[in-house]
Design a protein around this motif. Sequence first.
Motif, PDB file in Angstrom:
ATOM      1  N   PRO A   1       1.050  -1.528  -0.331  1.00 51.55           N
ATOM      2  CA  PRO A   1       0.338  -0.121   0.317  1.00 51.55           C
ATOM      3  C   PRO A   1       0.441   1.151   0.000  1.00 51.55           C
ATOM      4  O   PRO A   1       1.490   1.512   0.838  1.00 51.55           O
TER       5      PRO A   1
ATOM      6  N   ASP B   1       2.187   5.119   0.787  1.00 53.89           N
ATOM      7  CA  ASP B   1       2.204   5.580   2.354  1.00 53.89           C
ATOM      8  C   ASP B   1       2.146   8.007   1.483  1.00 53.89           C
ATOM      9  O   ASP B   1       1.552   8.217   1.748  1.00 53.89           O
TER      10      ASP B   1
ATOM     11  N   GLN C   1      -6.612   2.554  -1.393  1.00 54.57           N
ATOM     12  CA  GLN C   1      -6.360   1.443  -0.216  1.00 54.57           C
ATOM     13  C   GLN C   1      -5.119   2.349   0.223  1.00 54.57           C
ATOM     14  O   GLN C   1      -4.348   1.378   1.869  1.00 54.57           O
TER      15      GLN C   1
ATOM     16  N   LYS D   1      -3.188   3.752   3.938  1.00 56.47           N
ATOM     17  CA  LYS D   1      -3.723   3.292   4.955  1.00 56.47           C
ATOM     18  C   LYS D   1      -3.997   5.243   5.992  1.00 56.47           C
ATOM     19  O   LYS D   1      -3.491   6.131   5.090  1.00 56.47           O
ATOM     20  N   ASP D   2      -3.948   4.928   6.796  1.00 51.09           N
ATOM     21  CA  ASP D   2      -4.470   6.474   7.999  1.00 51.09           C
ATOM     22  C   ASP D   2      -2.585   6.817   7.901  1.00 51.09           C
ATOM     23  O   ASP D   2      -1.864   6.117   8.216  1.00 51.09           O
TER      24      ASP D   2
ATOM     25  N   ARG E   1      -9.487  10.371   8.479  1.00 51.15           N
ATOM     26  CA  ARG E   1      -8.416   9.361   8.369  1.00 51.15           C
ATOM     27  C   ARG E   1      -6.626  10.140   8.826  1.00 51.15           C
ATOM     28  O   ARG E   1      -6.184   8.739   8.199  1.00 51.15           O
TER      29      ARG E   1
END
Length: 246
Positions: free
Chosen positions: A84, A86, A129, A131-132, A176
């Motif tokens: 994923p 970032d 997709q 991430k937080d 998020r």
Amino acid sequence: MDKLNNKVALVTGGSRGMGAAIAKRLAQEGANVALTYVNSQEKADNVIREIERLGRRGMAIAADNRDPVAVRLAVEHAIAELGPIDILVNNAGIFEVQPLETITLDDFQRNIDINVKAVFIATQVVASQMKDGGRIITIGSNLAERLPMQGLSLYALSKSALIGFTKAIARDLGARGITANIIHPGPTDTDMNPADSDFADMQRSKMSIPYYAEPRDIAGLVAWLASEEGRYVTGTGITIDSGTNV
């Protein structure tokens, strides 16, 4: 450095100029980096070798920003190989100077496809997709804020659109912890706008500090926004142009 240790970054248009400097700086900070390119696989491979020399994983993906399918597949390929994403850096773009009266609908569509639509597609796929706490950083232009010469209507239109888009996704993704920002570089010594071109002295004459930026100047700001230190900066445009727009 290692501020971005084990993060995954995607830099569009990362084979040369600002994109290459950004890709290498993110790797210096600890990130594994995928980049897209259009024309020169050799230049892209050189950037990847530098990334790998730093002990990071790198990959180069051929993708034309005018092809929405290619953009989507490039993002999906990067995710499949590195994980994923970032940090997304929307860097790829074109710069064309043309009088308003000679612009065709084909010219208009090309600029929108490359400078705007591709940014939307890459951002949408990555955000689905991400991430937080992720980072979305788009490369705009100080010409979206102030025009010192004629012939820039298409370029200014496309880069101005990215300002509104950045503010909107900052709202959409803020819950998020994902930040979205746009950087507005001024004259920067790249293949698109070399410091020794016929227009360089005119551009220097507009600056508060007559310094033509190097790609690493832009890369440093990208790295800071991508780091934990930039976690509360979002929905913002940052102009880095030696005071051209003052």
